[in-house]
Design a protein around this motif. Structure first.
Motif, PDB file in Angstrom:
ATOM      1  N   MET A   7      34.777  19.594   0.780  1.00 16.13           N
ATOM      2  CA  MET A   7      33.474  19.260   0.259  1.00 16.13           C
ATOM      3  C   MET A   7      32.441  20.201   0.869  1.00 16.13           C
ATOM      4  SD  MET A   7      31.115  15.896   1.105  1.00 16.13           S
ATOM      5  CE  MET A   7      32.504  14.881   1.316  1.00 16.13           C
ATOM      6  N   ASP A   8      31.527  20.645   0.032  1.00 18.31           N
ATOM      7  CA  ASP A   8      30.417  21.465   0.507  1.00 18.31           C
ATOM      8  C   ASP A   8      29.325  20.542   1.040  1.00 18.31           C
ATOM      9  OD1 ASP A   8      31.543  23.897  -0.260  1.00 18.31           O
ATOM     10  OD2 ASP A   8      30.688  23.769  -2.276  1.00 18.31           O
ATOM     11  N   ILE A   9      28.808  20.869   2.209  1.00 19.79           N
ATOM     12  CA  ILE A   9      27.695  20.121   2.784  1.00 19.79           C
ATOM     13  C   ILE A   9      26.518  21.067   2.885  1.00 19.79           C
ATOM     14  CG2 ILE A   9      26.825  18.905   4.804  1.00 19.79           C
ATOM     15  CD1 ILE A   9      29.687  18.026   5.400  1.00 19.79           C
ATOM     16  N   GLU A  10      25.387  20.624   2.333  1.00 20.80           N
ATOM     17  CA  GLU A  10      24.190  21.450   2.413  1.00 20.80           C
ATOM     18  C   GLU A  10      23.030  20.627   2.957  1.00 20.80           C
ATOM     19  OE1 GLU A  10      24.255  22.804  -1.679  1.00 20.80           O
ATOM     20  OE2 GLU A  10      22.848  21.254  -2.256  1.00 20.80           O
ATOM     21  N   LEU A  11      22.091  21.342   3.539  1.00 21.41           N
ATOM     22  CA  LEU A  11      20.898  20.733   4.105  1.00 21.41           C
ATOM     23  C   LEU A  11      19.674  21.221   3.346  1.00 21.41           C
ATOM     24  CD1 LEU A  11      21.607  21.330   7.904  1.00 21.41           C
ATOM     25  CD2 LEU A  11      22.310  19.386   6.495  1.00 21.41           C
ATOM     26  N   VAL A  12      18.756  20.311   3.071  1.00 15.21           N
ATOM     27  CA  VAL A  12      17.523  20.641   2.370  1.00 15.21           C
ATOM     28  C   VAL A  12      16.393  19.894   3.059  1.00 15.21           C
ATOM     29  CG1 VAL A  12      16.263  20.380   0.193  1.00 15.21           C
ATOM     30  CG2 VAL A  12      18.697  20.920   0.150  1.00 15.21           C
ATOM     31  N   GLN A  13      15.296  20.579   3.316  1.00 13.03           N
ATOM     32  CA  GLN A  13      14.102  19.877   3.764  1.00 13.03           C
ATOM     33  C   GLN A  13      13.277  19.610   2.526  1.00 13.03           C
ATOM     34  OE1 GLN A  13      11.858  21.630   6.998  1.00 13.03           O
ATOM     35  NE2 GLN A  13      10.025  20.486   6.415  1.00 13.03           N
ATOM     36  N   GLY A  14      13.004  18.342   2.258  1.00 10.48           N
ATOM     37  CA  GLY A  14      12.249  18.038   1.050  1.00 10.48           C
ATOM     38  C   GLY A  14      12.221  16.562   0.731  1.00 10.48           C
ATOM     39  N   ASP A  15      12.031  16.295  -0.543  1.00 12.18           N
ATOM     40  CA  ASP A  15      11.848  14.949  -1.071  1.00 12.18           C
ATOM     41  C   ASP A  15      13.120  14.518  -1.792  1.00 12.18           C
ATOM     42  OD1 ASP A  15      11.116  12.683  -2.533  1.00 12.18           O
ATOM     43  OD2 ASP A  15       9.204  13.526  -3.198  1.00 12.18           O
ATOM     44  N   ILE A  16      13.753  13.454  -1.307  1.00  4.22           N
ATOM     45  CA  ILE A  16      15.008  13.004  -1.903  1.00  4.22           C
ATOM     46  C   ILE A  16      14.834  12.539  -3.347  1.00  4.22           C
ATOM     47  CG2 ILE A  16      14.918  10.597  -1.124  1.00  4.22           C
ATOM     48  CD1 ILE A  16      18.011  11.105  -0.399  1.00  4.22           C
ATOM     49  N   THR A  17      13.624  12.128  -3.719  1.00  6.02           N
ATOM     50  CA  THR A  17      13.408  11.656  -5.089  1.00  6.02           C
ATOM     51  C   THR A  17      13.362  12.798  -6.102  1.00  6.02           C
ATOM     52  OG1 THR A  17      10.983  11.685  -5.010  1.00  6.02           O
ATOM     53  CG2 THR A  17      12.089   9.675  -4.225  1.00  6.02           C
ATOM     54  N   GLU A  18      13.396  14.037  -5.645  1.00  2.68           N
ATOM     55  CA  GLU A  18      13.354  15.201  -6.537  1.00  2.68           C
ATOM     56  C   GLU A  18      14.711  15.883  -6.677  1.00  2.68           C
ATOM     57  OE1 GLU A  18      10.299  17.659  -4.881  1.00  2.68           O
ATOM     58  OE2 GLU A  18       8.699  16.296  -5.508  1.00  2.68           O
ATOM     59  N   GLN A  19      15.784  15.277  -6.168  1.00  2.00           N
ATOM     60  CA  GLN A  19      17.084  15.935  -6.148  1.00  2.00           C
ATOM     61  C   GLN A  19      17.851  15.709  -7.448  1.00  2.00           C
ATOM     62  OE1 GLN A  19      17.704  17.982  -3.491  1.00  2.00           O
ATOM     63  NE2 GLN A  19      15.601  17.346  -3.035  1.00  2.00           N
ATOM     64  N   PRO A  20      18.212  16.789  -8.150  1.00  2.00           N
ATOM     65  CA  PRO A  20      18.993  16.662  -9.386  1.00  2.00           C
ATOM     66  C   PRO A  20      20.495  16.575  -9.063  1.00  2.00           C
ATOM     67  CG  PRO A  20      18.379  18.948  -9.056  1.00  2.00           C
ATOM     68  CD  PRO A  20      17.783  18.170  -7.913  1.00  2.00           C
ATOM     69  N   VAL A  21      20.922  15.392  -8.642  1.00  2.00           N
ATOM     70  CA  VAL A  21      22.313  15.146  -8.276  1.00  2.00           C
ATOM     71  C   VAL A  21      22.824  13.958  -9.084  1.00  2.00           C
ATOM     72  CG1 VAL A  21      22.113  16.097  -5.937  1.00  2.00           C
ATOM     73  CG2 VAL A  21      21.560  13.684  -6.343  1.00  2.00           C
ATOM     74  N   ASP A  22      24.124  13.718  -8.999  1.00  2.00           N
ATOM     75  CA  ASP A  22      24.669  12.541  -9.686  1.00  2.00           C
ATOM     76  C   ASP A  22      24.163  11.251  -9.057  1.00  2.00           C
ATOM     77  OD1 ASP A  22      26.185  14.130 -11.452  1.00  2.00           O
ATOM     78  OD2 ASP A  22      27.889  14.157 -10.074  1.00  2.00           O
ATOM     79  N   ALA A  23      24.194  11.190  -7.716  1.00  2.00           N
ATOM     80  CA  ALA A  23      23.797   9.965  -7.024  1.00  2.00           C
ATOM     81  C   ALA A  23      22.900  10.281  -5.835  1.00  2.00           C
ATOM     82  CB  ALA A  23      25.022   9.203  -6.546  1.00  2.00           C
ATOM     83  N   VAL A  24      21.810   9.539  -5.745  1.00  2.00           N
ATOM     84  CA  VAL A  24      20.904   9.599  -4.602  1.00  2.00           C
ATOM     85  C   VAL A  24      21.170   8.349  -3.778  1.00  2.00           C
ATOM     86  CG1 VAL A  24      18.493   9.385  -3.895  1.00  2.00           C
ATOM     87  CG2 VAL A  24      19.110  10.918  -5.754  1.00  2.00           C
ATOM     88  N   VAL A  25      21.329   8.513  -2.479  1.00  2.00           N
ATOM     89  CA  VAL A  25      21.541   7.361  -1.601  1.00  2.00           C
ATOM     90  C   VAL A  25      20.191   6.885  -1.086  1.00  2.00           C
ATOM     91  CG1 VAL A  25      22.627   6.535   0.522  1.00  2.00           C
ATOM     92  CG2 VAL A  25      23.863   8.110  -0.989  1.00  2.00           C
TER      93      VAL A  25
END
Length: 172
Positions: free
Chosen positions: A1-19
């Motif tokens: 699995m790829d793990i990436e880090l982002v500084q930002g707003d979780i509500t703006e993430q275009p992913v399948d699932a936001v925790v």
């Protein structure tokens, strides 16, 4: 699995699932929980209320996870998990790790391949960021999951730096 880090707003993430770092009521709150409910809209709260009326009358226990729609977020689902409150007298590390592994299990059940996590329990639940980052990275790396990309979305530079160190340590 790829793990990436982002500084930002979780509500703006275009992913399948936001925790969502939820509270046990599942009915919204402050921090990440409040932001997800505000940005995601009333559909999330409506599903959370149904969960409270059916499966989780006493609330979602710490370390467990459950999914709802993502409403207006740029994700398909929200996986709600309740982190433990930090304690100096009781080791709750396994419960915090369970938030990550159970969230990934729920993501697998949904067919999600991309997941965005916040730093669970590090806000009002007072878990020290360095320790929380280590537990989070170890839990995700050790999980047996079909999720292909895990993104830790950190609110500020100190949180990002703590996760960056934890990821570097875990990779050796």
């Amino acid at each position: 699995m790829d793990i990436e880090l982002v500084q930002g707003d979780i509500t703006e993430q275009p992913v399948d699932a936001v925790v969502n770092a939820a509270n046990s009521s599942l009915l919204g709150g402050g921090g990440v929980d409040g932001a997800i409910h505000r940005r995601g809209g009333p559909e999330i709260l409506a599903e959370c209320r149904r969960l409270r009326d059916t499966r989780y009358g006493k609330g979602l226990p710490a370390g467990q996870a459950v999914a709802t729609t993502a409403g207006r977020l740029p994700a398909r689902w929200v996986v709600h998990t309740v982190g433990p409150v930090y304690s100096t007298s009781e080791d709750r590390s396994a419960v915090l790790a369970s938030c990550y592994t159970r969230s990934l299990e729920v993501a697998d059940e949904l067919g999600a391949t991309t997941v965005a996590f916040p730093a669970i329990s590090t806000g009002v639940y007072r878990w020290p960021m360095e320790d929380a980052a280590r537990i989070a990275v170890e839990a995700v790396q050790g999980a047996s999951t079909g999720v292909r990309r895990c993104r830790f979305v950190l609110f500020d530079a100190p949180a990002y730096a703590a996760f960056e160190r934890a990821l570097a340590d875990a990779r050796g």
